[in-house]
Design a protein around this motif. Sequence first.
Motif, PDB file in Angstrom:
ATOM      1  N   ASP A 111      55.117  73.761   1.839  1.00 15.81           N
ATOM      2  CA  ASP A 111      55.829  74.182   3.553  1.00 15.81           C
ATOM      3  C   ASP A 111      54.080  73.837   4.247  1.00 15.81           C
ATOM      4  N   ASN A 112      53.358  73.842   4.126  1.00 15.14           N
ATOM      5  CA  ASN A 112      52.360  73.460   4.808  1.00 15.14           C
ATOM      6  C   ASN A 112      52.085  72.685   5.418  1.00 15.14           C
ATOM      7  N   LEU A 113      52.329  71.053   4.855  1.00 16.90           N
ATOM      8  CA  LEU A 113      52.632  69.525   5.187  1.00 16.90           C
ATOM      9  C   LEU A 113      54.264  69.387   5.902  1.00 16.90           C
ATOM     10  N   LEU A 114      55.287  70.377   5.528  1.00 12.93           N
ATOM     11  CA  LEU A 114      56.145  69.891   6.283  1.00 12.93           C
ATOM     12  C   LEU A 114      55.555  70.662   7.812  1.00 12.93           C
ATOM     13  N   LEU A 115      55.193  71.945   7.862  1.00 11.84           N
ATOM     14  CA  LEU A 115      55.159  72.800   9.221  1.00 11.84           C
ATOM     15  C   LEU A 115      53.554  71.458   9.785  1.00 11.84           C
ATOM     16  N   THR A 116      52.760  70.468   9.183  1.00 13.24           N
ATOM     17  CA  THR A 116      52.648  69.715   9.821  1.00 13.24           C
ATOM     18  C   THR A 116      53.665  68.128  10.776  1.00 13.24           C
ATOM     19  N   ALA A 117      54.002  68.033   9.671  1.00 15.17           N
ATOM     20  CA  ALA A 117      55.265  66.918   9.993  1.00 15.17           C
ATOM     21  C   ALA A 117      55.676  67.435  11.212  1.00 15.17           C
ATOM     22  N   MET A 118      56.400  68.848  11.304  1.00 15.47           N
ATOM     23  CA  MET A 118      57.217  69.178  12.359  1.00 15.47           C
ATOM     24  C   MET A 118      55.805  68.929  14.362  1.00 15.47           C
ATOM     25  N   ALA A 119      55.256  68.890  13.275  1.00 13.71           N
ATOM     26  CA  ALA A 119      54.116  69.482  14.797  1.00 13.71           C
ATOM     27  C   ALA A 119      53.723  68.139  15.430  1.00 13.71           C
ATOM     28  N   TYR A 120      53.891  67.318  14.149  1.00 10.73           N
ATOM     29  CA  TYR A 120      53.799  66.393  14.795  1.00 10.73           C
ATOM     30  C   TYR A 120      54.597  65.443  15.416  1.00 10.73           C
ATOM     31  N   ASP A 121      56.183  65.894  15.065  1.00 13.05           N
ATOM     32  CA  ASP A 121      56.966  65.345  15.983  1.00 13.05           C
ATOM     33  C   ASP A 121      57.098  66.459  16.869  1.00 13.05           C
ATOM     34  N   ARG A 122      56.677  68.107  17.548  1.00 13.25           N
ATOM     35  CA  ARG A 122      56.718  68.382  18.709  1.00 13.25           C
ATOM     36  C   ARG A 122      55.781  67.743  19.708  1.00 13.25           C
ATOM     37  N   PHE A 123      55.150  66.719  18.881  1.00 10.99           N
ATOM     38  CA  PHE A 123      53.972  66.323  19.928  1.00 10.99           C
ATOM     39  C   PHE A 123      54.471  64.934  20.498  1.00 10.99           C
ATOM     40  N   MET A 206      43.003  71.654   1.710  1.00 11.32           N
ATOM     41  CA  MET A 206      44.837  71.135   1.822  1.00 11.32           C
ATOM     42  C   MET A 206      45.672  72.775   3.207  1.00 11.32           C
ATOM     43  N   GLY A 207      44.066  72.882   3.065  1.00  9.70           N
ATOM     44  CA  GLY A 207      44.798  73.893   3.882  1.00  9.70           C
ATOM     45  C   GLY A 207      44.098  73.819   5.567  1.00  9.70           C
ATOM     46  N   PHE A 208      42.643  73.008   5.474  1.00 12.04           N
ATOM     47  CA  PHE A 208      42.039  72.525   6.943  1.00 12.04           C
ATOM     48  C   PHE A 208      42.637  71.288   7.632  1.00 12.04           C
ATOM     49  N   PHE A 209      43.243  70.705   6.469  1.00 15.16           N
ATOM     50  CA  PHE A 209      43.388  69.208   7.286  1.00 15.16           C
ATOM     51  C   PHE A 209      45.131  69.322   8.211  1.00 15.16           C
ATOM     52  N   PRO A 210      45.778  70.186   7.465  1.00 17.11           N
ATOM     53  CA  PRO A 210      47.441  70.509   7.740  1.00 17.11           C
ATOM     54  C   PRO A 210      46.709  71.253   8.468  1.00 17.11           C
ATOM     55  N   LEU A 211      45.949  72.002   9.439  1.00 21.57           N
ATOM     56  CA  LEU A 211      45.864  72.888  10.509  1.00 21.57           C
ATOM     57  C   LEU A 211      44.978  72.396  11.762  1.00 21.57           C
ATOM     58  N   ALA A 212      44.277  71.558  10.629  1.00 21.74           N
ATOM     59  CA  ALA A 212      43.869  70.815  12.586  1.00 21.74           C
ATOM     60  C   ALA A 212      44.853  69.617  13.260  1.00 21.74           C
ATOM     61  N   GLY A 213      45.356  69.156  11.634  1.00 30.76           N
ATOM     62  CA  GLY A 213      46.593  68.730  12.292  1.00 30.76           C
ATOM     63  C   GLY A 213      47.464  68.908  14.096  1.00 30.76           C
ATOM     64  N   ILE A 214      47.852  70.373  12.849  1.00 28.17           N
ATOM     65  CA  ILE A 214      48.637  70.943  14.154  1.00 28.17           C
ATOM     66  C   ILE A 214      48.031  70.795  15.381  1.00 28.17           C
ATOM     67  N   LEU A 215      46.553  71.800  15.072  1.00 32.49           N
ATOM     68  CA  LEU A 215      46.022  72.308  16.158  1.00 32.49           C
ATOM     69  C   LEU A 215      45.473  71.068  16.821  1.00 32.49           C
ATOM     70  N   PHE A 216      45.771  69.880  16.672  1.00 39.49           N
ATOM     71  CA  PHE A 216      45.625  68.899  17.717  1.00 39.49           C
ATOM     72  C   PHE A 216      46.673  68.541  18.811  1.00 39.49           C
ATOM     73  N   SER A 217      47.702  68.578  17.020  1.00 36.02           N
ATOM     74  CA  SER A 217      49.329  68.785  18.236  1.00 36.02           C
ATOM     75  C   SER A 217      49.313  69.737  19.172  1.00 36.02           C
ATOM     76  N   TYR A 218      48.835  70.349  18.920  1.00 30.25           N
ATOM     77  CA  TYR A 218      49.474  71.483  20.505  1.00 30.25           C
ATOM     78  C   TYR A 218      48.915  70.909  20.619  1.00 30.25           C
ATOM     79  N   SER A 219      47.173  71.075  21.177  1.00 32.75           N
ATOM     80  CA  SER A 219      45.850  70.820  22.106  1.00 32.75           C
ATOM     81  C   SER A 219      46.542  69.844  23.035  1.00 32.75           C
ATOM     82  N   ARG A 220      47.536  68.430  22.460  1.00 34.05           N
ATOM     83  CA  ARG A 220      47.482  67.992  23.382  1.00 34.05           C
ATOM     84  C   ARG A 220      48.883  67.669  23.912  1.00 34.05           C
ATOM     85  N   ILE A 221      49.885  68.611  23.460  1.00 34.91           N
ATOM     86  CA  ILE A 221      51.498  69.462  24.064  1.00 34.91           C
ATOM     87  C   ILE A 221      50.852  70.218  24.800  1.00 34.91           C
ATOM     88  N   VAL A 222      49.839  70.970  25.018  1.00 33.77           N
ATOM     89  CA  VAL A 222      49.411  72.195  25.948  1.00 33.77           C
ATOM     90  C   VAL A 222      49.323  71.236  26.951  1.00 33.77           C
TER      91      VAL A 222
END
Length: 312
Positions: A111-123, A206-222
């Motif tokens: 679940d965690n990693l799929l949400l990260t992949a989806m964040a990259y897709d939105r980025f 497993m918690g830090f790197f996916p979350l970091a990827g999501i936060l990075f993607s959304y920082s670029r999106i914003v």
Amino acid sequence: MEPRNHSGLPVFLLLGLSEKPEIPSVLFGLFLSLYLVTVFGNLLIILAISSDSHLHTPMYFFLSNLSFSDICFTSTTIPKMLLNIQTQSKVITYAGCITQMYFFTVFGLLDNLLLTAMAYDRFVAVCHPLHYTVIMNPQLCAQLLILTWLISVLGALPESLSMLRLSFCAVIEVPHYFCELPEVLHLACSDTFITNVVLYIVTGVMGFFPLAGILFSYSRIVSSVLKISTVGGKYKAFSTCGSHLSVVSLFYGTCLGVYLSSTWTHASQRGVLASVLYTVVTPMMNPFIYSLRNRDMKGTLRKLLCSILSSQ
């Protein structure tokens, strides 16, 4: 009558959510309803995406896999709980407990990693819209999916294997409705230092790197959205991320917070009840979030439901 240990392996007793005799029947109806809503809701998402060619895009590809993962995630715990209530038994075998912990961790990581992949897709969709179809091609999507499965399956092994080296008493009472790893770890009779270290490292990585990827993607999106001159353009660009952002907030607001806090403190009834949020409520809410906030998904689900009803 106490269960006897004939094989030399410990026997775990899942005490559930309440010791009161009148509560289990209420819990059975409640959790059965929640489980059925979760399974059928996520199945509808999968069927809708597979049946509509307009939804054969990377975002919906990952969403269908997230729905499948949510069904499996919930199915690792709730059916056993319902069976124990129905049979008035609290027993789960040693092998069953270890297996439950392993697959619970696998699908939680997935679940965690799929949400990260989806964040990259939105980025990519927001920051590189002209190159979206080139970057998010079917080969990359398949590779990302395989990678998420591989990391999840292998990432869950250290925690589960480290539990095998621990010794337990003959009969162990687990103050929970499933074998949550930190809860079982507290009940070990042997030294748990190495297992705790493994747990903290795996959970941290497993918690830090996916979350970091999501936060990075959304920082670029914003950052990209703020550069758009019109209000309508900003809203349109950011609205494509609304459903995913809601699911991410729900997932990390329940799962990660409860799980990390439970590794530092011993279980309480409040902690057990809080676990219901990320084991039942979050997987159940994901289909509603995506269907209610997405016009394409609502239209496809409406057509699918009408075709199902008309065929009966």
